[in-house]
Design a protein around this motif. Structure first.
Motif, PDB file in Angstrom:
ATOM      1  N   THR A   1       0.843  -1.201   0.000  1.00 35.05           N
ATOM      2  CA  THR A   1       0.000   0.000   0.000  1.00 35.05           C
ATOM      3  C   THR A   1       0.882   1.256   0.000  1.00 35.05           C
ATOM      4  OG1 THR A   1      -0.254  -0.430   2.371  1.00 35.05           O
ATOM      5  CG2 THR A   1      -2.144  -0.897   0.966  1.00 35.05           C
ATOM      6  N   GLY A   2       2.018   1.202   0.700  1.00 36.85           N
ATOM      7  CA  GLY A   2       2.932   2.349   0.695  1.00 36.85           C
ATOM      8  C   GLY A   2       3.423   2.655  -0.715  1.00 36.85           C
TER       9      GLY A   2
ATOM     10  N   PHE B   1       0.601   4.188  -2.757  1.00 41.88           N
ATOM     11  CA  PHE B   1       0.438   5.601  -2.395  1.00 41.88           C
ATOM     12  C   PHE B   1       1.556   6.447  -3.010  1.00 41.88           C
ATOM     13  CE2 PHE B   1      -2.068   4.242   1.555  1.00 41.88           C
ATOM     14  CZ  PHE B   1      -3.276   4.656   1.028  1.00 41.88           C
ATOM     15  N   ARG B   2       2.800   5.958  -2.887  1.00 41.81           N
ATOM     16  CA  ARG B   2       3.928   6.746  -3.427  1.00 41.81           C
ATOM     17  C   ARG B   2       3.812   6.941  -4.935  1.00 41.81           C
ATOM     18  NH1 ARG B   2       6.428   4.515   1.007  1.00 41.81           N
ATOM     19  NH2 ARG B   2       6.744   2.510   0.007  1.00 41.81           N
TER      20      ARG B   2
ATOM     21  N   TYR C   1      -0.998  12.928   4.794  1.00 37.19           N
ATOM     22  CA  TYR C   1      -0.845  12.036   5.946  1.00 37.19           C
ATOM     23  C   TYR C   1       0.557  11.437   5.977  1.00 37.19           C
ATOM     24  CZ  TYR C   1      -5.862  12.573   6.067  1.00 37.19           C
ATOM     25  OH  TYR C   1      -7.120  13.113   6.129  1.00 37.19           O
ATOM     26  N   MET C   2       1.024  11.004   4.812  1.00 39.20           N
ATOM     27  CA  MET C   2       2.335  10.349   4.743  1.00 39.20           C
ATOM     28  C   MET C   2       3.434  11.279   5.242  1.00 39.20           C
ATOM     29  SD  MET C   2       1.818   8.560   1.048  1.00 39.20           S
ATOM     30  CE  MET C   2       3.245   7.492   0.992  1.00 39.20           C
TER      31      MET C   2
ATOM     32  N   GLU D   1       1.495   9.937   9.582  1.00 38.32           N
ATOM     33  CA  GLU D   1       0.192   9.397  10.027  1.00 38.32           C
ATOM     34  C   GLU D   1      -0.340   8.416   8.988  1.00 38.32           C
ATOM     35  OE1 GLU D   1      -0.918  10.217  12.947  1.00 38.32           O
ATOM     36  OE2 GLU D   1       0.398  11.922  13.344  1.00 38.32           O
ATOM     37  N   TYR D   2      -1.316   7.609   9.403  1.00 41.74           N
ATOM     38  CA  TYR D   2      -1.935   6.706   8.450  1.00 41.74           C
ATOM     39  C   TYR D   2      -2.934   7.454   7.571  1.00 41.74           C
ATOM     40  CZ  TYR D   2      -0.016   2.651  10.907  1.00 41.74           C
ATOM     41  OH  TYR D   2       0.813   1.718  11.454  1.00 41.74           O
ATOM     42  N   VAL D   3      -2.992   7.039   6.329  1.00 48.05           N
ATOM     43  CA  VAL D   3      -4.018   7.524   5.402  1.00 48.05           C
ATOM     44  C   VAL D   3      -5.353   6.964   5.926  1.00 48.05           C
ATOM     45  CG1 VAL D   3      -4.791   7.433   2.992  1.00 48.05           C
ATOM     46  CG2 VAL D   3      -2.329   7.500   3.515  1.00 48.05           C
TER      47      VAL D   3
ATOM     48  N   THR E   1      -7.840   3.919   2.109  1.00 49.98           N
ATOM     49  CA  THR E   1      -6.927   2.778   1.988  1.00 49.98           C
ATOM     50  C   THR E   1      -7.693   1.500   1.651  1.00 49.98           C
ATOM     51  OG1 THR E   1      -5.550   3.845   3.653  1.00 49.98           O
ATOM     52  CG2 THR E   1      -5.068   1.542   3.158  1.00 49.98           C
TER      53      THR E   1
ATOM     54  N   GLY F   1       2.240  -4.108   4.332  1.00 42.81           N
ATOM     55  CA  GLY F   1       1.833  -2.814   4.895  1.00 42.81           C
ATOM     56  C   GLY F   1       0.324  -2.630   4.980  1.00 42.81           C
ATOM     57  N   TYR F   2      -0.414  -3.679   4.831  1.00 38.19           N
ATOM     58  CA  TYR F   2      -1.876  -3.683   4.973  1.00 38.19           C
ATOM     59  C   TYR F   2      -2.284  -5.064   5.454  1.00 38.19           C
ATOM     60  CZ  TYR F   2      -6.855  -3.313   3.880  1.00 38.19           C
ATOM     61  OH  TYR F   2      -8.235  -3.288   3.967  1.00 38.19           O
TER      62      TYR F   2
ATOM     63  N   ARG G   1      13.436  10.259   0.969  1.00 42.77           N
ATOM     64  CA  ARG G   1      11.966  10.162   1.075  1.00 42.77           C
ATOM     65  C   ARG G   1      11.444  11.279   1.960  1.00 42.77           C
ATOM     66  NH1 ARG G   1       9.612   4.147   2.072  1.00 42.77           N
ATOM     67  NH2 ARG G   1       8.326   5.326   3.505  1.00 42.77           N
TER      68      ARG G   1
ATOM     69  N   ASP H   1       8.999  11.362   3.827  1.00 42.43           N
ATOM     70  CA  ASP H   1       8.490  10.942   5.135  1.00 42.43           C
ATOM     71  C   ASP H   1       9.582  10.277   5.965  1.00 42.43           C
ATOM     72  OD1 ASP H   1       8.681   8.636   3.656  1.00 42.43           O
ATOM     73  OD2 ASP H   1       6.713   7.852   4.204  1.00 42.43           O
TER      74      ASP H   1
ATOM     75  N   ARG I   1       6.131   7.802  12.872  1.00 42.40           N
ATOM     76  CA  ARG I   1       5.700   6.578  12.172  1.00 42.40           C
ATOM     77  C   ARG I   1       5.863   5.353  13.078  1.00 42.40           C
ATOM     78  NH1 ARG I   1       9.111   6.021   7.359  1.00 42.40           N
ATOM     79  NH2 ARG I   1       7.699   4.437   6.591  1.00 42.40           N
TER      80      ARG I   1
HETATM   81  P1  AMP Z   1       5.135   2.144   4.030  1.00 42.44           P
HETATM   82  O1  AMP Z   1       5.985   2.321   2.842  1.00 42.44           O
HETATM   83  O2  AMP Z   1       4.396   0.846   4.063  1.00 42.44           O
HETATM   84  O3  AMP Z   1       5.874   2.391   5.330  1.00 42.44           O
HETATM   85  O4  AMP Z   1       3.983   3.271   3.950  1.00 42.44           O
HETATM   86  C1  AMP Z   1       4.310   4.631   3.861  1.00 42.44           C
HETATM   87  C2  AMP Z   1       3.144   5.484   4.334  1.00 42.44           C
HETATM   88  O5  AMP Z   1       1.991   5.219   3.532  1.00 42.44           O
HETATM   89  C3  AMP Z   1       2.680   5.210   5.761  1.00 42.44           C
HETATM   90  O6  AMP Z   1       3.441   5.908   6.731  1.00 42.44           O
HETATM   91  C4  AMP Z   1       1.242   5.721   5.701  1.00 42.44           C
HETATM   92  O7  AMP Z   1       1.175   7.133   5.711  1.00 42.44           O
HETATM   93  C5  AMP Z   1       0.809   5.244   4.326  1.00 42.44           C
HETATM   94  N1  AMP Z   1       0.250   3.881   4.375  1.00 42.44           N
HETATM   95  C6  AMP Z   1       0.757   2.760   3.826  1.00 42.44           C
HETATM   96  N2  AMP Z   1      -0.025   1.706   4.071  1.00 42.44           N
HETATM   97  C7  AMP Z   1      -1.055   2.158   4.823  1.00 42.44           C
HETATM   98  C8  AMP Z   1      -2.196   1.540   5.419  1.00 42.44           C
HETATM   99  N3  AMP Z   1      -2.423   0.215   5.314  1.00 42.44           N
HETATM  100  N4  AMP Z   1      -3.049   2.337   6.102  1.00 42.44           N
HETATM  101  C9  AMP Z   1      -2.844   3.664   6.209  1.00 42.44           C
HETATM  102  N5  AMP Z   1      -1.788   4.298   5.710  1.00 42.44           N
HETATM  103  C10 AMP Z   1      -0.890   3.555   5.005  1.00 42.44           C
END
Ligand code: AMP
Length: 190
Positions: free
Chosen positions: A31-32, A35-36, A52-53, A57-59, A64, A85-86, A133, A135, A144
């Motif tokens: 999921t990250g 989003f990216r 949010y990222m 914070e979480y989206v 999501t 990540g989900y 990055r 974030d 985080r």
């Molecule tokens: P990651 O690369 O998995 O660490 O995700 C990077 C960022 O994307 C996280 O810090 C959140 O802001 C967002 N994100 C990724 N997966 C989720 C999720 N399952 N729920 C909410 N936010 C998410």
């Protein structure tokens, strides 16, 4: 196989997910990463997610969950998937269970990569320097990790009760950790 990979930011989830998805022959769904990609393309989803990222914070769950529901409906997920990540919140756990139930499917395993927190902070600071990055600033890294331990780490007990949780030590070389994951899931990496 349908597998979920969990672990704090900096645990090496992305790298291990890539390897494991290859071994299992299933798509790696991060999921990250999604989003990216949306952030870099400037889509409405990306614009929404970035706020949010960038704050660590979480989206929101609604955004999501809809994104994952859409992704899991693609044909390549029929033979299985590796979710990286989900789910990350109680609501996402419920939503994933509902998505699978409605298709008469279930998870095979939930893998948790465990790591020492000082090690993780060190890795994230290094990655921030290498990849830039947005974030990965020190304050956001700390946030985080806080969010992970508040909202996501407790979810493992839900999966433990269902007999799905497999804990793997995430400390060591990429090959060592990949070997442990393969052994834990009884799938050969080589
Ligand atoms: P990651 O690369 O998995 O660490 O995700 C990077 C960022 O994307 C996280 O810090 C959140 O802001 C967002 N994100 C990724 N997966 C989720 C999720 N399952 N729920 C909410 N936010 C998410």
């Amino acid at each position: 196989m349908r597998v979920v990979l969990m672990g704090p930011p900096g645990a090496g989830k992305g790298t291990q997910a890539e390897i494991l998805a290859g071994v299992l022959g299933v798509p790696h769904i991060s999921t990250g990463d999604i989003f990216r990609l949306n952030v870099s393309k400037g889509t409405p989803l990306g614009v929404e997610a970035k706020r949010y990222m960038d704050a660590g914070e979480y989206v929101p769950d609604g955004v999501t969950n809809a994104m994952v529901r859409d992704r899991l409906s693609h044909d390549d997920c029929r033979a299985g998937f590796l979710l990286d990540g989900y789910p990350r919140t109680v609501e996402q756990v419920g939503e994933l269970a509902a998505m699978l139930r409605s298709a008469s499917l279930s998870l095979d395993a939930v893998l948790e990569l465990t790591v020492d927190i000082d090690e993780v902070v060190g890795r994230l600071v290094k990655r921030a320097a290498e990849q830039g990055r947005s974030d990965d600033t020190e304050d956001v890294i700390r946030r985080r990790l806080e969010v992970y331990f508040e909202q996501t780490a407790p979810l493992t007990s839900m999966y433990e009760k269902q007999g799905l949780l497999v804990r793997v030590d995430g400390l060591g070389s990429i090959e060592e950790v990949a070997g442990r994951i393969g052994a834990a899931l009884a799938v050969g990496a080589d």
